[in-house]
Design a protein around this motif. Structure first.
Motif, PDB file in Angstrom:
ATOM      1  N   TRP A  47      -9.557   8.144  -8.876  1.00  0.00           N
ATOM      2  CA  TRP A  47      -9.421   6.882  -8.149  1.00  0.00           C
ATOM      3  C   TRP A  47     -10.116   5.755  -8.915  1.00  0.00           C
ATOM      4  CZ3 TRP A  47     -12.827   3.446  -5.811  1.00  0.00           C
ATOM      5  CH2 TRP A  47     -12.215   2.460  -5.033  1.00  0.00           C
ATOM      6  N   TRP A  57      -3.104   4.978  -5.642  1.00  0.00           N
ATOM      7  CA  TRP A  57      -4.167   5.417  -4.738  1.00  0.00           C
ATOM      8  C   TRP A  57      -3.700   6.502  -3.768  1.00  0.00           C
ATOM      9  CZ3 TRP A  57      -7.215   0.514  -2.813  1.00  0.00           C
ATOM     10  CH2 TRP A  57      -7.796  -0.130  -3.909  1.00  0.00           C
ATOM     11  N   GLN A  58      -2.532   6.322  -3.167  1.00  0.00           N
ATOM     12  CA  GLN A  58      -2.096   7.296  -2.161  1.00  0.00           C
ATOM     13  C   GLN A  58      -1.897   8.677  -2.769  1.00  0.00           C
ATOM     14  OE1 GLN A  58      -2.094   6.414   1.211  1.00  0.00           O
ATOM     15  NE2 GLN A  58      -2.187   8.642   1.272  1.00  0.00           N
ATOM     16  N   PHE A  61      -5.343  10.148  -2.995  1.00  0.00           N
ATOM     17  CA  PHE A  61      -5.859  10.557  -1.686  1.00  0.00           C
ATOM     18  C   PHE A  61      -5.121  11.783  -1.152  1.00  0.00           C
ATOM     19  CE2 PHE A  61      -7.487   6.023  -1.048  1.00  0.00           C
ATOM     20  CZ  PHE A  61      -8.787   6.386  -1.336  1.00  0.00           C
ATOM     21  N   PRO A 127      -9.267  12.927   2.774  1.00  0.00           N
ATOM     22  CA  PRO A 127      -9.573  11.521   2.511  1.00  0.00           C
ATOM     23  C   PRO A 127     -10.207  10.859   3.732  1.00  0.00           C
ATOM     24  CG  PRO A 127      -7.207  11.836   2.774  1.00  0.00           C
ATOM     25  CD  PRO A 127      -7.840  13.191   2.811  1.00  0.00           C
ATOM     26  N   CYS A 129     -10.535   7.356   3.718  1.00  0.00           N
ATOM     27  CA  CYS A 129     -10.156   5.946   3.678  1.00  0.00           C
ATOM     28  C   CYS A 129      -8.637   5.768   3.727  1.00  0.00           C
ATOM     29  CB  CYS A 129     -10.696   5.292   2.406  1.00  0.00           C
ATOM     30  SG  CYS A 129     -12.483   5.425   2.219  1.00  0.00           S
ATOM     31  N   THR A 130      -8.255   4.643   4.267  1.00  0.00           N
ATOM     32  CA  THR A 130      -6.846   4.233   4.276  1.00  0.00           C
ATOM     33  C   THR A 130      -6.764   2.819   3.705  1.00  0.00           C
ATOM     34  OG1 THR A 130      -7.014   3.366   6.517  1.00  0.00           O
ATOM     35  CG2 THR A 130      -6.278   5.658   6.286  1.00  0.00           C
ATOM     36  N   CYS A 154     -12.576   2.763   5.681  1.00  0.00           N
ATOM     37  CA  CYS A 154     -13.062   4.140   5.669  1.00  0.00           C
ATOM     38  C   CYS A 154     -13.591   4.547   7.044  1.00  0.00           C
ATOM     39  CB  CYS A 154     -14.134   4.309   4.601  1.00  0.00           C
ATOM     40  SG  CYS A 154     -13.501   3.916   2.940  1.00  0.00           S
ATOM     41  N   LEU A 176     -15.254   8.328  -0.143  1.00  0.00           N
ATOM     42  CA  LEU A 176     -13.801   8.435  -0.207  1.00  0.00           C
ATOM     43  C   LEU A 176     -13.243   9.716   0.414  1.00  0.00           C
ATOM     44  CD1 LEU A 176     -13.362   7.226  -3.898  1.00  0.00           C
ATOM     45  CD2 LEU A 176     -12.844   5.918  -1.818  1.00  0.00           C
ATOM     46  N   PHE A 177     -14.009  10.815   0.297  1.00  0.00           N
ATOM     47  CA  PHE A 177     -13.503  12.122   0.727  1.00  0.00           C
ATOM     48  C   PHE A 177     -14.575  12.907   1.483  1.00  0.00           C
ATOM     49  CE2 PHE A 177     -11.218  11.009  -3.165  1.00  0.00           C
ATOM     50  CZ  PHE A 177      -9.896  11.196  -2.789  1.00  0.00           C
TER      51      PHE A 177
END
Length: 184
Positions: A47, A57-58, A61, A127, A129-130, A154, A176-177
């Motif tokens: 990322w 990004w998607q 994720f 993940p 965050c969106t 997040c 992030l995760f």
């Protein structure tokens, strides 16, 4: 009297086996978590490498990127817990099967001297965050040409407004995760 003594030793053997099994489970849990954290760290690195290209990004994720194997971390943690890895399948869902390096020990039940405990554990990377790419939100009046990087929203309630001119304050892997053990 001899019967009671035999029974006491038998209960002791069962106790030894339970302790050995718990040790193997601890080793499996630690190994699965370590391998999943290695996967998380690699995803976060991907990322950061692609932070200026939010169209990737998607995929990151979702774990839809090529990563190095992470089972080596499972082997390290299993060894630290006096166990060995029998099988490891890594990815967003990492499953590790281990066996204890030591048997339950000598007892009145002969099989305990050669039997080793086995255990397995599964850890997942999810993940936290969106984001929405510019132009994806029909209610967003912002011109896609004006938007450079989307805002990361997040689960911890923090919104990351990323400035492409100053990328010194980026979220870390743990932002992030999430990594946790799961059943099944």
């Amino acid at each position: 009297m001899a019967g009671l003594l035999f029974l006491a030793f038998a209960y002791f053997a069962v106790g030894q086996a339970a302790v050995n099994r718990n040790g193997a489970q601890t080793a499996a849990d630690a190994a699965a978590l370590a391998a999943a954290q290695e996967t998380r760290d690699q995803l976060a690195g991907e990322w950061v490498a692609d932070v200026l290209d939010p169209t990737k990004w998607q995929q990151i994720f979702d774990g839809d990127v090529s990563l190095e194997p992470s089972c080596w971390r499972a082997s390290e943690l299993a060894a630290q817990n006096d166990a060995s890895v029998d099988d490891c399948v890594d990815g967003l869902r990492t499953t590790v099967r281990v066996h204890a390096n030591k048997s339950a020990g000598e007892s009145v039940i002969p099989v305990t001297s050669t039997t080793r405990a086995h255990a397995s554990a599964t850890a997942v990377v999810e993940p936290l965050c969106t984001f929405e790419l510019p132009g994806e939100d029909p209610e967003d009046p912002e011109d896609p040409e004006d938007a450079v990087l989307p805002t990361l929203t997040c689960d911890d309630g923090e919104d990351w407004q990323l400035d492409p001119e100053d990328l010194t304050d980026l979220p870390g892997p743990e932002d992030l995760f999430d990594v946790h053990l799961t059943t099944g």
